[in-house]
Design an enzyme around this catalytic site. Structure first.
Site: not given
Ligand SMILES: [Zn+2]
Length: 309
Positions: A125, A162, A164, A246
């Site tokens: 991120h 991931d 996200h 995740d």
């Molecule tokens: Zn994540």
């Protein structure tokens, strides 16, 4: 073939306030899982400190300087809604970078075929100018640029499963045709980016958003139909994995329903691409994964696949 495991106790010293999901216990859970007999063949190496010059491959010097200047000597400093620094954060983040760089060096020079960097904080991120989403420095992105700068290769692929979207990695390589960034992620979900229409200036950003509730079949289809063909077309000389776990069904932060076997499968599929184009070279860095049992078992499945390649 040899697989490296790169980690450092500093990853445990990046403290978070009680209740924060990105907690030191994550790394402990991974370490415990890797104590099993079947991982005895891993070559274990300590993650060195990354340098500010290495960080500057992806973040301006002023970015790291500002973070270091605001690092606390006790307690926490908040730098984003969910991103904090404790006294141990900068060292942990620099060793996450140093670990990823060492992984690239060892894999590019043939000392290992694959490497896994078990460190925290995660990185995907972190944009050029913004630490966010528990991430400080984007170690996967820095590793890609390092491979190009020091080992003279042209094309690097970063594959990110991931749950996200790796907005930071996308931001860093948005206008860079030499790095293919391919991501599956739940949408809508934090950070909100990652629509299929976000393709980068040169079409080298490949986003496959997945609806909440997606299971194994749709995840595997996203790879078989979209991501793996694009990787073959791109012919990467090194593959870097932003390996977050995740998207596991147990994870509390998202609602994709993968199982350990899916992480084995996707690892094997990406290894086949790396075998065809990159001499099998894979550097995998830990990103998210917030259910300790799911994280430990999924990481074990991923590393087992890396070792068997
Ligand atoms: Zn994540």
């Amino acid at each position: 073939m040899t697989t490296l495991l790169i980690t450092h106790p500093a990853g445990l010293a990046h403290a978070m306030p009680p209740g924060h999901p990105e907690r030191p216990e994550r790394l402990k859970a991974v370490e415990q899982a890797l104590e099993a007999e079947r991982f005895a063949a891993l070559i274990r190496v300590e993650a060195p400190l990354g340098t500010l010059e290495q960080v500057a491959l992806c973040h301006p010097a002023a970015y790291a300087e500002a973070l270091m200047a605001s690092a606390p000597t006790s307690g926490f400093v908040q730098i984003d809604s969910d991103t904090l620094m404790s006294p141990g954060t900068i060292e942990a983040a620099l060793r996450s970078v140093g670990g990823a760089i060492l992984a690239v060096d060892e894999v590019m020079t043939g000392k290992a075929r694959t490497a896994f960097v078990a460190m925290r904080p995660p990185g995907h991120h972190a944009e050029r100018l913004h630490a966010m989403g528990f991430c400080i420095f984007n170690h996967a992105a820095i590793a890609a640029r390092h491979a190009q700068a020091v080992h003279g290769i042209e094309r690097v692929a970063i594959v990110d499963w991931d749950v996200h979207h790796g907005n930071g990695t996308q931001d860093i390589f948005w206008d860079d045709a030499s790095v293919l960034y391919a991501s599956t992620h739940e949408m809508p979900l934090y950070p909100g980016t990652g629509a299929a229409s976000e393709r980068g200036i040169h079409g080298t950003i490949v986003n496959v958003p997945l609806s909440p509730g997606t299971g194994s079949d749709e995840f595997r289809e996203a790879f078989e139909v979209v991501i793996l063909p694009r990787l073959d077309e791109f012919r990467p000389e090194l593959v870097i994995l932003s390996a977050g776990f995740d998207a596991h069904w147990r994870d509390p932060l998202a609602s994709i329903n993968l199982r350990e076997a899916d992480f084995s499968w996707v690892t094997q599929k990406v290894m086949e691409v790396a075998d065809r184009h990159a001499g099998g070279r894979i550097v995998s860095v830990l990103e998210g994964g917030y259910d300790l049992e799911a994280l430990a078992k999924s990481t074990a499945a991923h590393i087992t696949a890396l070792m068997e390649g």
